[in-house]
Design an enzyme around this catalytic site. Structure first.
Site, PDB file in Angstrom:
ATOM      1  N   CYS A 157      25.875  20.543  19.479  1.00  0.00           N
ATOM      2  CA  CYS A 157      25.791  20.733  18.036  1.00  0.00           C
ATOM      3  C   CYS A 157      26.255  22.122  17.601  1.00  0.00           C
ATOM      4  O   CYS A 157      26.041  23.108  18.289  1.00  0.00           O
ATOM      5  CB  CYS A 157      24.353  20.564  17.572  1.00  0.00           C
ATOM      6  SG  CYS A 157      23.566  19.093  18.194  1.00  0.00           S
ATOM      7  N   ARG A 185      32.982  22.473  20.236  1.00  0.00           N
ATOM      8  CA  ARG A 185      31.722  22.273  20.954  1.00  0.00           C
ATOM      9  C   ARG A 185      31.448  20.791  21.219  1.00  0.00           C
ATOM     10  O   ARG A 185      30.626  20.463  22.060  1.00  0.00           O
ATOM     11  CB  ARG A 185      30.559  22.876  20.151  1.00  0.00           C
ATOM     12  CG  ARG A 185      30.641  24.376  20.013  1.00  0.00           C
ATOM     13  CD  ARG A 185      29.642  24.881  18.998  1.00  0.00           C
ATOM     14  NE  ARG A 185      28.278  24.725  19.416  1.00  0.00           N
ATOM     15  CZ  ARG A 185      27.600  25.598  20.156  1.00  0.00           C
ATOM     16  NH1 ARG A 185      28.187  26.708  20.551  1.00  0.00           N
ATOM     17  NH2 ARG A 185      26.356  25.385  20.486  1.00  0.00           N
ATOM     18  N   TRP A 206      25.789  16.449  18.010  1.00  0.00           N
ATOM     19  CA  TRP A 206      26.129  15.734  19.247  1.00  0.00           C
ATOM     20  C   TRP A 206      24.879  14.941  19.590  1.00  0.00           C
ATOM     21  O   TRP A 206      23.846  15.507  19.942  1.00  0.00           O
ATOM     22  CB  TRP A 206      26.485  16.745  20.336  1.00  0.00           C
ATOM     23  CG  TRP A 206      26.964  16.147  21.606  1.00  0.00           C
ATOM     24  CD1 TRP A 206      28.213  15.657  21.863  1.00  0.00           C
ATOM     25  CD2 TRP A 206      26.227  16.003  22.826  1.00  0.00           C
ATOM     26  NE1 TRP A 206      28.277  15.213  23.159  1.00  0.00           N
ATOM     27  CE2 TRP A 206      27.084  15.410  23.772  1.00  0.00           C
ATOM     28  CE3 TRP A 206      24.912  16.312  23.215  1.00  0.00           C
ATOM     29  CZ2 TRP A 206      26.673  15.121  25.069  1.00  0.00           C
ATOM     30  CZ3 TRP A 206      24.512  16.019  24.506  1.00  0.00           C
ATOM     31  CH2 TRP A 206      25.404  15.431  25.411  1.00  0.00           C
ATOM     32  N   ASN A 226      19.688  22.417  16.617  1.00  0.00           N
ATOM     33  CA  ASN A 226      20.403  22.208  17.866  1.00  0.00           C
ATOM     34  C   ASN A 226      19.372  22.334  18.984  1.00  0.00           C
ATOM     35  O   ASN A 226      18.576  23.262  18.970  1.00  0.00           O
ATOM     36  CB  ASN A 226      21.489  23.297  17.994  1.00  0.00           C
ATOM     37  CG  ASN A 226      22.292  23.169  19.265  1.00  0.00           C
ATOM     38  OD1 ASN A 226      22.164  22.184  19.980  1.00  0.00           O
ATOM     39  ND2 ASN A 226      23.136  24.151  19.534  1.00  0.00           N
ATOM     40  N   GLY A 227      19.366  21.386  19.939  1.00  0.00           N
ATOM     41  CA  GLY A 227      18.385  21.448  21.024  1.00  0.00           C
ATOM     42  C   GLY A 227      17.561  20.168  21.061  1.00  0.00           C
ATOM     43  O   GLY A 227      17.939  19.160  20.450  1.00  0.00           O
ATOM     44  N   GLU A 271      37.619  19.140  41.254  1.00  0.00           N
ATOM     45  CA  GLU A 271      38.017  19.607  39.927  1.00  0.00           C
ATOM     46  C   GLU A 271      39.152  18.729  39.376  1.00  0.00           C
ATOM     47  O   GLU A 271      39.177  18.407  38.187  1.00  0.00           O
ATOM     48  CB  GLU A 271      38.424  21.095  39.999  1.00  0.00           C
ATOM     49  CG  GLU A 271      38.988  21.691  38.725  1.00  0.00           C
ATOM     50  CD  GLU A 271      38.048  21.652  37.520  1.00  0.00           C
ATOM     51  OE1 GLU A 271      36.898  21.205  37.641  1.00  0.00           O
ATOM     52  OE2 GLU A 271      38.513  22.031  36.422  1.00  0.00           O
ATOM     53  N   LYS A 304      38.784  16.702  35.907  1.00  0.00           N
ATOM     54  CA  LYS A 304      39.704  16.895  34.785  1.00  0.00           C
ATOM     55  C   LYS A 304      40.281  15.561  34.333  1.00  0.00           C
ATOM     56  O   LYS A 304      40.351  15.280  33.145  1.00  0.00           O
ATOM     57  CB  LYS A 304      40.864  17.832  35.160  1.00  0.00           C
ATOM     58  CG  LYS A 304      40.593  19.303  35.195  1.00  0.00           C
ATOM     59  CD  LYS A 304      40.403  19.975  33.857  1.00  0.00           C
ATOM     60  CE  LYS A 304      38.953  19.985  33.464  1.00  0.00           C
ATOM     61  NZ  LYS A 304      38.111  21.002  34.063  1.00  0.00           N
ATOM     62  N   GLU A 353      37.581  13.424  32.543  1.00  0.00           N
ATOM     63  CA  GLU A 353      37.137  13.967  31.258  1.00  0.00           C
ATOM     64  C   GLU A 353      38.101  13.660  30.132  1.00  0.00           C
ATOM     65  O   GLU A 353      37.688  13.318  29.032  1.00  0.00           O
ATOM     66  CB  GLU A 353      37.038  15.504  31.339  1.00  0.00           C
ATOM     67  CG  GLU A 353      35.859  16.029  32.032  1.00  0.00           C
ATOM     68  CD  GLU A 353      35.753  17.533  31.839  1.00  0.00           C
ATOM     69  OE1 GLU A 353      34.757  17.966  31.265  1.00  0.00           O
ATOM     70  OE2 GLU A 353      36.669  18.276  32.259  1.00  0.00           O
ATOM     71  N   HIS A 411      35.295   7.159  56.098  1.00  0.00           N
ATOM     72  CA  HIS A 411      33.886   6.751  56.198  1.00  0.00           C
ATOM     73  C   HIS A 411      33.446   5.889  55.009  1.00  0.00           C
ATOM     74  O   HIS A 411      32.252   5.789  54.740  1.00  0.00           O
ATOM     75  CB  HIS A 411      32.988   7.988  56.311  1.00  0.00           C
ATOM     76  CG  HIS A 411      33.252   8.788  57.555  1.00  0.00           C
ATOM     77  ND1 HIS A 411      32.927   8.333  58.807  1.00  0.00           N
ATOM     78  CD2 HIS A 411      33.839   9.988  57.727  1.00  0.00           C
ATOM     79  CE1 HIS A 411      33.287   9.235  59.720  1.00  0.00           C
ATOM     80  NE2 HIS A 411      33.860  10.252  59.077  1.00  0.00           N
ATOM     81  N   LYS A 466      31.433  21.145  24.481  1.00  0.00           N
ATOM     82  CA  LYS A 466      31.919  22.343  25.154  1.00  0.00           C
ATOM     83  C   LYS A 466      30.782  23.087  25.814  1.00  0.00           C
ATOM     84  O   LYS A 466      30.908  23.620  26.896  1.00  0.00           O
ATOM     85  CB  LYS A 466      32.645  23.238  24.141  1.00  0.00           C
ATOM     86  CG  LYS A 466      33.231  24.510  24.739  1.00  0.00           C
ATOM     87  CD  LYS A 466      34.336  24.196  25.727  1.00  0.00           C
ATOM     88  CE  LYS A 466      34.903  25.408  26.415  1.00  0.00           C
ATOM     89  NZ  LYS A 466      35.696  25.041  27.606  1.00  0.00           N
TER      90      LYS A 466
HETATM   91  O1  M6R Z   1      29.911  26.741  30.059  1.00  0.00           O
HETATM   92  P1  M6R Z   1      29.722  26.299  31.486  1.00  0.00           P
HETATM   93  O2  M6R Z   1      30.780  26.832  32.403  1.00  0.00           O
HETATM   94  O3  M6R Z   1      28.354  26.574  31.999  1.00  0.00           O
HETATM   95  O4  M6R Z   1      29.886  24.726  31.444  1.00  0.00           O
HETATM   96  C1  M6R Z   1      29.618  23.954  32.569  1.00  0.00           C
HETATM   97  C2  M6R Z   1      30.121  22.540  32.398  1.00  0.00           C
HETATM   98  O5  M6R Z   1      29.462  21.913  31.329  1.00  0.00           O
HETATM   99  C3  M6R Z   1      31.631  22.502  32.151  1.00  0.00           C
HETATM  100  O6  M6R Z   1      32.336  23.128  33.174  1.00  0.00           O
HETATM  101  C4  M6R Z   1      32.109  21.063  32.002  1.00  0.00           C
HETATM  102  O7  M6R Z   1      32.027  20.390  33.227  1.00  0.00           O
HETATM  103  C5  M6R Z   1      33.522  21.054  31.448  1.00  0.00           C
HETATM  104  N1  M6R Z   1      33.666  19.978  30.519  1.00  0.00           N
HETATM  105  C6  M6R Z   1      34.557  20.968  32.497  1.00  0.00           C
HETATM  106  O8  M6R Z   1      35.841  20.805  31.998  1.00  0.00           O
END
Ligand code: M6R
Length: 611
Positions: free
Chosen positions: A2, A27, A81, A107-108, A484, A488, A491, A507, A606
């Site tokens: 949020c 965000r 969010w 937010n929270g 990673e 990516k 996501e 395995h 974000k």
């Molecule tokens: O702000 P942070 O680096 O702590 O965030 C951690 C994860 O939420 C963040 O890396 C998330 O996995 C991203 N969407 C990756 O692209």
């Protein structure tokens, strides 16, 4: 996660707040709303809609056309969010009190909201939404008797959980905000002030800011902002000047922030690494109070992409500093009754510095007596305030929800930290240190070269975009690169992707292999190169479609792969910095081909400030 913006001053408050919300879109959110207070109306004026900000803007334009624009000098807006309750108009914030006089955004998560809601209902309150937030509105409404800060303070004594909240009341000439865990920053102008969940919302208007800390309340009026503790005692904190300008947070002519941020990576690395090597070229000067000789073990805590950076970091600390190091996913750490002591270093890694899982993991480490270090991008963030030491990665503002440049900058920071450990602990001799530093010096240009190979990645993306799943494989330092790469792709393209250490494939995951499954394998020079080649043959023997990421000059690999993405060759320990580039580009090119919302992928935020 949020976004919050509150404003009080002489401008058209609704316009300022909407503009601020648009700067917090990165965000991630799924509904938006705004409330305005004006002297001409006995009730607050609220408009809120499920969907993107444009839907809210359209609703406001319609109102203006109908002769009822949202006017007033105090406004509070929110991008939500969804956590409790679907993203609907009703569940969107702001939420109003039953008399329509008090409006609140949050937010929270309010952890004891069920008990509070039942109690409030038993006293006759009518709940309109499915949110946890609404209990705050009714609690504050009950306490309000002309003094809004006092009402907020009293209500918050009942609340357990995480919040950043902003409240306005039609009869009260102030805006009141409070924080417990979720971020809040105040902007100061001449005769106007703001409160927001992140700095980009303020940058077009002011660079003078005050960060609100946990357990504090802030009262905004046209003359400025005053801080107090939740018990009402005043807090005296000087304003800081933000160095970023608004342009730094724009797309710079590229179609997506993600592309801009990937292309910035050579410069980012220059910033991360620049000026941090000692004049003799053999050590890192990181301005840390930490003494690596006083560390027996390193535990790294992080989430998502940051956890993969931490995985590389742990391997580097072990290799160069000969100190046992391991990663625990941050959301698990505090529930494991972790075994740490004063000679354990807990390293929290985070781009935002606000990820609640990582923050709580760091706190758990501290509670149990460990020393703490935070590796962060955002200055003044919650993690920065709570760690014993901070190592900034200097990646600049990262707006794309998918983290790219922060990852590479984290790896750069770990390369320096491992050098420091190696030198301080006497495990890295002069020749090895000099070679490591030479490798670091070359990295920005090498990454630029890897980025210039985008066309070869685009050709592979054509085929991957038609697949349903993908498998990513890597060994050694590049296990993290495989994870990673898969993250990516998931996501931003929404394709299913899995990652495994290459040797694990036989395995179990080998059962997945058929001609429809792209297998992306990291195969740059390493002591396990030949084993990787054997594994690629196993994939091809089962009709799998192999994309190998191989070092320049490796002509032999073409025999074992259907497509080869060539990258410049660097020292094995630095290879993840280079090898992740085709992973990022591949995810991006696939997502673009599938027409995805690259910068704000569905369901993602974000900055994840809820557990
Ligand atoms: O702000 P942070 O680096 O702590 O965030 C951690 C994860 O939420 C963040 O890396 C998330 O996995 C991203 N969407 C990756 O692209």
């Amino acid at each position: 996660m949020c976004g919050i913006v509150g404003y009080i001053g002489g401008r058209v408050a609704a316009d300022v707040v909407l503009d601020g919300l648009s700067r917090l879109e990165y965000r991630g959110y799924d509904s938006a709303g705004i409330v305005v207070a004006s002297a001409e109306r006995p009730e607050l004026d609220v408009v809120k809609r499920a969907g993107k900000l444009q839907v809210l803007r359209d609703a406001l334009t319609e109102r203006a056309r109908a002769g009822a624009p949202l006017r007033g000098v105090r406004a509070v807006g929110h991008t939500r969010w969804a956590t409790h309750g679907k993203p609907t108009d009703t569940n969107a914030h702001p939420h109003l009190s039953e008399d329509g006089k008090l409006g609140l955004v949050h937010n929270g998560i309010i952890e004891n909201y069920v008990a509070l809601r039942d109690e409030l209902k038993s006293r006759g309150h009518d709940f309109r939404s499915e949110t946890d937030t609404e209990v705050l509105v009714h609690l504050i409404e009950e306490q309000y008797a002309g003094d809004l800060p006092a009402a907020v303070r009293a209500a918050l004594t009942r609340v357990r959980g995480a919040y950043a909240l902003v409240v306005t009341h039609v009869d009260h000439p102030q805006v009141v905000a409070a924080r417990a865990t979720s971020p809040l920053v105040v902007g100061l102008g001449e005769g106007e002030s703001w409160v927001a969940s992140d700095v980009p919302a303020l940058l077009p208007y002011t660079k003078r800011v005050v960060y609100v800390h946990d357990g504090e309340l802030v009262v905004l009026d046209a003359s400025g902002a005053t801080l107090q503790h939740l018990d009402g005692t005043p807090v005296d904190r000087a304003a800081e000047i933000i160095e970023w300008d608004a342009d730094a947070a724009e797309k710079g002519g590229h179609p997506h922030y993600m592309l801009k941020e990937m292309l910035e990576q050579p410069d980012v690395l220059r910033r991360t690494l620049g000026g941090r090597v000692t004049p003799d070229g053999l050590d890192a000067d990181l301005e840390l109070a930490l003494d690596p000789r006083a560390v027996d073990r390193v535990v790294l805590v992080a989430a998502g992409t940051a956890s993969y950076a931490a995985t590389v970091g742990a391997a580097l600390l072990e290799r160069l500093g000969r100190v046992p190091a391991g990663v625990v996913v941050a959301s698990e750490f505090r529930y494991q009754e972790p075994v740490v002591d004063a000679r354990t270093l807990v390293v929290a890694v985070s781009q935002s510095g606000e990820t609640i899982d990582t923050l709580e993991a760091l706190r758990e480490g501290r509670r149990r007596g460990a020393r703490t270090l935070a590796i962060l991008n955002v200055k003044g963030s919650s993690l920065a305030r709570e760690a014993d030491d901070v190592l900034y990665i200097h990646a600049g503002p990262e707006i794309g929800v998918a983290s790219t440049k922060a990852y590479v900058a984290m790896l750069g920071a770990f390369a320096l930290l491992a050098l420091r450990f190696g030198r301080a602990r006497g495990t890295l001799d002069d020749a090895a240190a000099a070679a490591w530093v030479a490798g670091l010096d070359a990295l920005p240009d090498v990454v630029a070269l890897a980025l210039s190979r985008r066309p070869q990645v685009a050709a592979v993306a054509e085929r991957v975009a038609g697949a349903r799943d993908a498998l990513f494989l890597g060994r050694g330092f590049d296990v993290a690169t495989a994870y990673e790469g898969a993250l990516k792709l998931k996501e931003i393209s929404y394709l299913h992707a899995e990652a495994y250490p290459t040797g694990e494939m036989k395995h179990g995951p080998i059962a997945l292999i058929d001609r429809d499954l792209p297998v992306v394998a990291l195969a740059t020079p390493s002591p396990t190169y030949e084993k990787t080649v054997s594994n690629l043959q196993e994939v091809r023997a089962r009709d799998g479609w192999v994309v190998a990421v191989a070092g320049d000059g490796d002509t032999g690999i073409a025999e074992h792969a259907d497509a080869v993405l060539y990258v410049p060759v660097v020292a094995e320990g630095l290879a993840p910095v280079v090898n992740v580039i085709p992973m990022q580009l591949l995810a991006y090119e696939v997502a673009v081909r599938l027409g995805r919302d690259v910068d704000q992928p569905r369901n993602l935020a974000k900055s994840v400030t809820v557990e």
